[in-house]
Enzyme design. Structure first.
Site, PDB file in Angstrom:
ATOM      1  N   ASN A 113      21.931  -1.907 -28.147  1.00  0.00           N
ATOM      2  CA  ASN A 113      21.860  -0.298 -28.030  1.00  0.00           C
ATOM      3  C   ASN A 113      22.142   0.113 -26.444  1.00  0.00           C
ATOM      4  O   ASN A 113      22.885   0.774 -26.144  1.00  0.00           O
ATOM      5  CB  ASN A 113      20.425   0.267 -28.064  1.00  0.00           C
ATOM      6  CG  ASN A 113      20.188   0.009 -29.545  1.00  0.00           C
ATOM      7  OD1 ASN A 113      20.822  -0.381 -30.493  1.00  0.00           O
ATOM      8  ND2 ASN A 113      18.832  -0.069 -29.747  1.00  0.00           N
ATOM      9  N   ASP A 114      21.302  -0.713 -25.412  1.00  0.00           N
ATOM     10  CA  ASP A 114      21.796  -0.694 -24.019  1.00  0.00           C
ATOM     11  C   ASP A 114      22.760  -1.220 -23.602  1.00  0.00           C
ATOM     12  O   ASP A 114      23.796  -0.753 -22.783  1.00  0.00           O
ATOM     13  CB  ASP A 114      20.443  -1.241 -23.232  1.00  0.00           C
ATOM     14  CG  ASP A 114      19.418  -0.243 -23.291  1.00  0.00           C
ATOM     15  OD1 ASP A 114      19.683   0.986 -22.991  1.00  0.00           O
ATOM     16  OD2 ASP A 114      18.059  -0.423 -23.403  1.00  0.00           O
ATOM     17  N   GLU A 125      21.196  -6.753 -21.996  1.00  0.00           N
ATOM     18  CA  GLU A 125      21.516  -5.561 -22.143  1.00  0.00           C
ATOM     19  C   GLU A 125      22.435  -5.054 -21.206  1.00  0.00           C
ATOM     20  O   GLU A 125      22.752  -3.813 -20.985  1.00  0.00           O
ATOM     21  CB  GLU A 125      20.148  -4.631 -22.319  1.00  0.00           C
ATOM     22  CG  GLU A 125      19.172  -5.192 -23.118  1.00  0.00           C
ATOM     23  CD  GLU A 125      17.938  -4.263 -23.212  1.00  0.00           C
ATOM     24  OE1 GLU A 125      17.611  -3.425 -23.955  1.00  0.00           O
ATOM     25  OE2 GLU A 125      16.953  -4.785 -22.521  1.00  0.00           O
ATOM     26  N   HIS A 130       6.752  10.471 -28.642  1.00  0.00           N
ATOM     27  CA  HIS A 130       5.856   9.500 -29.060  1.00  0.00           C
ATOM     28  C   HIS A 130       5.447   9.708 -30.713  1.00  0.00           C
ATOM     29  O   HIS A 130       5.466   8.704 -31.305  1.00  0.00           O
ATOM     30  CB  HIS A 130       4.484   9.305 -28.447  1.00  0.00           C
ATOM     31  CG  HIS A 130       4.840   8.954 -26.800  1.00  0.00           C
ATOM     32  ND1 HIS A 130       3.702   9.274 -26.063  1.00  0.00           N
ATOM     33  CD2 HIS A 130       5.873   8.935 -26.367  1.00  0.00           C
ATOM     34  CE1 HIS A 130       4.342   9.152 -24.796  1.00  0.00           C
ATOM     35  NE2 HIS A 130       5.589   8.523 -25.066  1.00  0.00           N
ATOM     36  N   ARG A 185       8.295  -4.323 -29.756  1.00  0.00           N
ATOM     37  CA  ARG A 185       8.228  -3.539 -28.289  1.00  0.00           C
ATOM     38  C   ARG A 185       6.947  -3.162 -27.768  1.00  0.00           C
ATOM     39  O   ARG A 185       6.214  -2.178 -28.538  1.00  0.00           O
ATOM     40  CB  ARG A 185       9.102  -2.342 -28.540  1.00  0.00           C
ATOM     41  CG  ARG A 185      10.578  -2.320 -29.147  1.00  0.00           C
ATOM     42  CD  ARG A 185      11.041  -1.100 -29.515  1.00  0.00           C
ATOM     43  NE  ARG A 185      12.623  -1.007 -29.277  1.00  0.00           N
ATOM     44  CZ  ARG A 185      13.491  -1.026 -30.638  1.00  0.00           C
ATOM     45  NH1 ARG A 185      12.825  -0.952 -31.669  1.00  0.00           N
ATOM     46  NH2 ARG A 185      14.914  -0.867 -30.494  1.00  0.00           N
ATOM     47  N   ARG A 190      23.307   6.656 -24.726  1.00  0.00           N
ATOM     48  CA  ARG A 190      22.959   6.424 -26.133  1.00  0.00           C
ATOM     49  C   ARG A 190      22.078   7.787 -26.879  1.00  0.00           C
ATOM     50  O   ARG A 190      22.095   7.684 -28.017  1.00  0.00           O
ATOM     51  CB  ARG A 190      21.903   5.011 -26.213  1.00  0.00           C
ATOM     52  CG  ARG A 190      20.685   5.230 -25.652  1.00  0.00           C
ATOM     53  CD  ARG A 190      19.888   3.804 -25.424  1.00  0.00           C
ATOM     54  NE  ARG A 190      19.032   3.700 -26.287  1.00  0.00           N
ATOM     55  CZ  ARG A 190      18.316   2.507 -26.470  1.00  0.00           C
ATOM     56  NH1 ARG A 190      18.235   1.656 -25.596  1.00  0.00           N
ATOM     57  NH2 ARG A 190      17.476   2.458 -27.543  1.00  0.00           N
ATOM     58  N   CYS A 198      19.312  -7.696 -31.530  1.00  0.00           N
ATOM     59  CA  CYS A 198      18.289  -6.858 -32.080  1.00  0.00           C
ATOM     60  C   CYS A 198      18.501  -5.314 -31.887  1.00  0.00           C
ATOM     61  O   CYS A 198      17.428  -4.516 -31.999  1.00  0.00           O
ATOM     62  CB  CYS A 198      16.927  -7.177 -31.585  1.00  0.00           C
ATOM     63  SG  CYS A 198      16.848  -7.006 -29.732  1.00  0.00           S
TER      64      CYS A 198
HETATM   65  C1  PEP Z   1      18.477  -2.380 -27.204  1.00  0.00           C
HETATM   66  O1  PEP Z   1      18.731  -1.935 -26.227  1.00  0.00           O
HETATM   67  O2  PEP Z   1      19.234  -2.791 -27.956  1.00  0.00           O
HETATM   68  C2  PEP Z   1      17.231  -2.659 -27.561  1.00  0.00           C
HETATM   69  C3  PEP Z   1      16.806  -3.404 -28.902  1.00  0.00           C
HETATM   70  O3  PEP Z   1      16.208  -2.343 -26.833  1.00  0.00           O
HETATM   71  P1  PEP Z   1      15.667  -0.571 -26.915  1.00  0.00           P
HETATM   72  O4  PEP Z   1      16.270  -0.084 -28.122  1.00  0.00           O
HETATM   73  O5  PEP Z   1      14.099  -0.721 -27.075  1.00  0.00           O
HETATM   74  O6  PEP Z   1      16.013  -0.120 -25.492  1.00  0.00           O
HETATM   75 MG    MG Z   2      17.105  -1.399 -24.640  1.00  0.00          MG
END
Ligand code: PEP
Ligand code: MG
Length: 755
Positions: A632-633, A609, A367, A474, A643, A680
C-alpha cells in the site's frame, strides 16, 4: 388581524381539540385550515403537502376554490409555494403577484388576493409541505405573525410524519416521507448490508406539543438549560475532556451556544405561542437544521452542527431520556446511521445484529471505521444529510462496494441486492468448504495465506478463515481505539491473548505505525504539510525510544518461552533496523537480569514500504531475519500517488510493469539471501493480483480475513509453471502498455482460474 400574542395560544388550544376529535384525516385537515384562517383573520389558509414525486399538492384550503383540493399542484422550486419548499424559508409578501416566482394557478381562483405569507412545514430541517395564509388587502405580516404560523406548521409536520395523510392524495403516489432515496458517499469498508435504520442519536419524539401553562414550560426550559450548562462546565473542568471524544474546542462552542440569547429567546417565544418546552426546542432545532442544510461554508456548517447537538442534549434533558438508542428498539438487522461516532460506541451494538454503518462524516482512517472493518461491516461515509431523511425503522441498504446508500429502497432495488447478498453467501459457503484444504497449486506449490489483524476482536477470524497465521498485526490499532495511552500491562495482555489464540500459528507484530495522519485521540496533533512523509512509524520510535522499548518489553514478556516475530514499519535506512536491534538486545539483558523467561526465538523483520530500500536490499537482508512488502505504502511512494485520495485511486495500476518488476526484484534478492518474504498490502487479497505475485515467486501473502477464501480458490486452480511461462516473459518485454492486468485476466480465463 388579532394580536398574535394571545392569537396563537388560542389557535393551538383549538388545534389540540381538533387533534383529539375522532375525525377522518381529510376532515381534520379541513378543520385545521378553517381554524387557522379564522384565528389569523385571513381570507385564505391552504396546506400543500410534498409528494414522493417532488410535487406539492394542495391538500386543504379555506378560501380558495374547494374543487382545487388534490387537483392543484406545483413542483418544488415552482411558484411561491415551491420556492418556500425548496428554500425551507418563509415568504412574506405585500403583493404576491409582483414576486418573480409567482405562478398563477387558475383552478384555485387566487388572483384576488394580494398579501401572502407562506411558511415551510419542517421536520428535522426538511420541508414536508407548505402552509399559506392570504389576504385581499395589501399588507406585510408582522414578525410575530410569521412566528405564529411557523408554530402551527409544526403541528402539521407531526401530522404528516405520523403518516395520517398518507393515501389522501389522488395521484396514487406516496408522500415524500416514504420516498425511496439514493445517497452517494465514499466507500469506507466494502461489503453489502440490508437492514433497518437505527439512529445512533435517536430523535427524541415530542408527543406533547401544546402547553397548558406557558410559565411552567418556560421554567422547565430554563432549569433544563441550567442543568445543561452545568454539565458542560463539569466536562470542561474535568482534566481529561478527551475521554468522551469531546474535545475542548467543541465543548467551548457548546458552552457559548448554551448561553446564546437569541437561541433561548426563540425557544421562549415558541412557548409563549403555545408549545411545550420540548416542542419549542424541536421547532427551533428544525429551523436551525434547515439553515445547516443550506450552508455551504464548512466552518459555519460545523458550528450549526454543534448547535444541533446541543439542542439534542437539551431535549434529552427535558424529557429525561438516556443517551443512545434503547436496546429493545434495536431491530435484528440493524444499520446504524450517525453523523460520526467513537469506536467504542459502535461496540455497544451487538455485532450479531449489526449489518452496516452510514456516517455523515467519517474517513477511511476514522477509528470507528477501523473497528467496523475489523467486524466485517460495510461502511459508507460522507453521506450528506442522511440523518434528516432517515427515520428509525426505515428499510436501508448499505453498498460499501460502490459507496451508495439506498434509503427506503424500491422493491426492485431491494430484490436485486437481496440476490447479491445470497450470491455472496453461496460463494462464502464454497470458500468455507476450502477452509481445511491446503493452499496448494496444481503443480504442488504451497502458498502461505495469513491474515492482517489489529484488535482482539479479529481473532475469531483466524479460525474461521482457515489462515496459516497472522502475517501483519497492526499494534497501533489498540492505541487508536483506546481512550487513553495503553499501559504496558494492557499491551502485554493483548499480545499474550493474540499469541495464546494463535497457538502454533505464527504472528508477526508490527511496532507502532503512528504519527502523520494516524493521530492518537489523547495525543497531541502536530501539523505537517505531508503527514505520510512525516514524523511517523519507526522515525518517531527512534526519536522517542521510550515508546518502542515499552512495546518490545511487553511483547517479549507476552511471548515468554514461545516464538516472537517483530516487524518495523516505514524503514528507510538499514541503520534504523540496527537501532532497534540494539534496543532489543538491551531489553534481553534487562529481562534476564530480573529473571523473566525470554521468548524461545525472536525474529526481527522490516517492512519494505519506502523505495529507498530497493537500493539497500543486500545490506537489509544481512541485518533482518525477514521482510514484508507493504505494497500500500510502497505503491503510493513509487507512483507518487496518495493512497487515500479517491480522485487518483484508479489512475495507476499495481499490476503495471513498473511496479511488478520492482516486486520481482525484491523476491529475487530475498531468494539470493535465503530470507523469507511476505507481502501484506491490499493487493495480496485480490485474487488476480495474488496470482501475479505467485507468478513472481511470492509464496507468503497476508490479507484481510475475508480474502483468504477467494485467494485460496484461485491458488488451488493455478498451475504456476504455466503462468510463469507467459507472465515472466511478458514482464521482461519492453513496456508498450504499462498494465499487465489484461494479460493476467486472459490467462485466468483461459485456465478456469477464479479471479
Ligand atoms: C502497507 O503499507 O502496505 C501496509 C500493509 O501497512 P499499512 O496499510 O498499515 O500502512
Ligand atoms: Mg504501510
Amino acid at each position: 388581524m388579532r394580536s398574535a400574542v394571545s392569537g396563537p395560544r388560542v389557535l393551538l388550544k383549538r388545534l389540540r381539540e381538533v387533534m383529539a376529535e375522532s375525525l377522518g384525516a381529510q376532515e381534520r385537515l379541513d378543520k385545521i385550515v378553517t381554524d387557522i384562517a379564522a384565528n389569523m383573520v385571513a381570507e385564505v389558509c391552504s396546506v400543500y403537502v410534498l409528494r414522493a414525486d417532488n410535487v406539492l399538492e394542495l391538500f386543504a384550503t379555506e378560501g380558495l376554490n374547494p374543487s382545487a383540493v388534490h387537483e392543484a399542484s406545483l413542483r418544488v422550486g415552482q411558484g411561491l409555494v415551491g420556492t418556500i419548499a425548496s428554500t425551507a424559508r418563509p415568504l412574506n409578501l405585500e403583493e404576491a403577484q409582483s414576486h418573480p416566482a409567482f405562478a398563477y394557478l387558475p383552478e384555485t381562483g387566487e388572483e384576488i388576493f394580494n398579501s401572502f405569507l407562506g411558511v415551510p412545514i419542517l421536520r428535522s430541517g426538511r420541508s414536508l409541505g407548505v402552509l399559506v395564509v392570504q389576504n385581499k388587502s395589501k399588507r406585510a405580516y408582522r414578525d410575530d405573525e410569521v412566528e405564529a404560523l411557523e408554530t402551527v406548521a409544526m403541528v402539521l409536520a407531526e401530522l404528516i410524519a405520523a403518516g395520517e395523510l398518507e393515501g389522501l392524495n389522488r395521484q396514487g403516489t406516496g408522500l415524500d416521507l416514504s420516498r425511496p432515496v439514493q445517497l452517494n458517499g465514499d466507500s469506507l469498508t466494502e461489503g453489502l448490508g440490508l437492514g433497518y435504520v437505527v439512529l445512533h442519536e435517536p430523535r427524541v419524539v415530542v408527543t406533547n406539543l401544546f402547553n397548558e401553562d406557558a410559565d411552567v414550560e418556560i421554567d422547565a426550559l430554563r432549569s433544563a438549560l441550567k442543568r445543561l450548562r452545568i454539565s458542560i462546565d463539569d466536562l470542561l473542568e474535568r482534566g481529561d475532556v478527551a475521554t468522551d471524544g469531546e474535545h475542548r474546542e467543541v465543548l467551548e462552542a457548546y458552552r457559548m451556544f448554551a448561553n446564546d440569547r437569541g437561541w433561548v429567546r426563540r425557544m421562549e417565544e415558541a412557548i409563549i405561542n403555545g408549545l411545550t418546552a420540548e416542542a419549542a426546542v424541536e421547532k427551533v432545532q428544525s429551523d436551525n437544521r434547515a439553515r445547516m442544510m443550506r450552508q455551504q461554508d464548512p466552518y459555519l456548517r460545523e458550528r450549526l452542527h454543534d448547535f444541533d447537538d446541543l439542542a439534542y442534549r437539551l431535549l434529552r434533558e427535558l424529557v429525561g431520556k438516556p443517551h443512545g438508542p434503547i436496546a429493545e428498539e434495536i431491530p435484528g438487522d440493524c444499520i446504524v446511521v450517525a453523523r460520526n461516532m467513537g469506536a467504542a460506541e459502535l461496540l455497544d451494538y451487538s455485532s450479531e445484529n449489526l449489518r452496516g454503518l452510514v456516517l455523515e462524516e467519517g474517513t477511511p482512517t476514522s477509528h470507528v471505521v477501523i473497528v467496523a472493518r475489523a467486524l466485517g461491516i460495510p461502511v459508507v461515509g460522507q453521506v450528506g444529510n442522511i440523518i434528516s431523511q432517515a427515520d428509525i425503522g426505515n428499510a436501508i441498504i448499505v453498498d460499501g462496494d460502490d459507496g451508495i446508500v439506498h434509503l427506503r429502497p424500491a422493491a426492485d432495488v431491494e430484490t436485486a441486492y437481496a440476490e447479491k447478498v445470497r450470491f455472496r453467501a453461496r460463494r462464502q459457503a464454497e470458500f468455507d468448504e476450502l477452509r481445511e484444504l491446503p493452499a496448494r497449486t496444481i503443480d504442488d506449490q504451497d502458498v502461505e495465506l495469513s491474515i492482517n489483524a489489529g484488535l482482539a476482536m479479529d481473532l475469531p477470524q483466524l479460525e474461521q478463515s482457515g489462515a496459516d497465521g497472522i502475517g501483519l498485526f497492526r499494534t497501533e490499532l489498540q492505541f487508536m481505539v483506546a481512550s487513553h495511552f495503553p499501559r504496558p500491562g494492557e499491551q502485554e495482555e493483548l499480545y499474550r491473548e493474540i499469541i495464546d489464540t494463535a497457538g502454533h500459528r505464527p504472528v508477526t507484530f508490527r511496532t507502532l505505525d503512528i504519527g502523520g495522519d494516524k493521530v492518537l485521540p489523547y495525543g497531541q496533533a502536530i501539523y505537517e504539510e505531508n503527514p505520510a512523509l512525516g514524523w511517523r512509524a519507526i522515525r518517531l520510535s527512534i526519536d522517542r525510544p521510550g515508546l518502542i522499548r515499552m512495546q518490545i518489553r511487553s511483547l517479549m514478556k507476552a511471548a515468554a518461552g514461545r516464538n516472537l516475530r517483530v516487524m518495523l514499519p516505514m524503514v528507510t535506512e538499514v541503520r534504523e533496523a540496527l537501532v532497534v536491534r540494539r534496543i532489543i538486545d538491551r531489553e534481553v539483558g534487562i529481562l534476564t537480569k530480573f529473571g523473566y523467561q525470554l521468548p524461545k526465538t525472536l525474529k526481527l523483520g522490516a517492512m519494505i514500504e519506502v523505495p529507498s530500500l530497493m537500493w539497500q536490499l543486500d545490506e537489509l537482508f544481512a541485518v533482518v531475519d525477514f521482510v514484508s512488502v507493504g505494497s500500500n505504502d510502497l505503491f503510493q511512494f513509487v507512483m507518487a500517488s496518495d493512497r487515500g485520495n479517491p480522485r487518483i485511486a484508479s489512475r495507476f495500476d499495481p499490476l503495471s510493469r513498473a511496479f511488478l518488476r520492482l516486486l520481482h526484484k525484491i523476491i529475487q534478492k530475498a531468494e539470493e539471501h535465503d530470507k523469507p518474504v511476505t507481502l501484506c498490502g491490499e493487493m495480496a487479497g485480490r485474487p488476480l493480483a495474488a496470482m501475479a505475485l505467485i507468478g513472481l515467486g511470492y509464496r507468503s501473502l497476508s490479507m484481510a480475513p475475508s480474502s483468504v477464501g477467494p485467494v485460496k480458490a484461485m491458488v488451488r486452480a493455478l498451475d504456476v509453471r504455466k503462468l510463469s511461462k507467459v507472465f515472466l516473459v511478458e514482464l521482461a518485454k519492453p513496456a508498450g502498455d504499462q498494465t499487465m492486468r489484461e494479460i493476467l485476466a486472459d490467462f485466468a480465463d483461459q485456465h478456469g482460474i477464479p479471479c
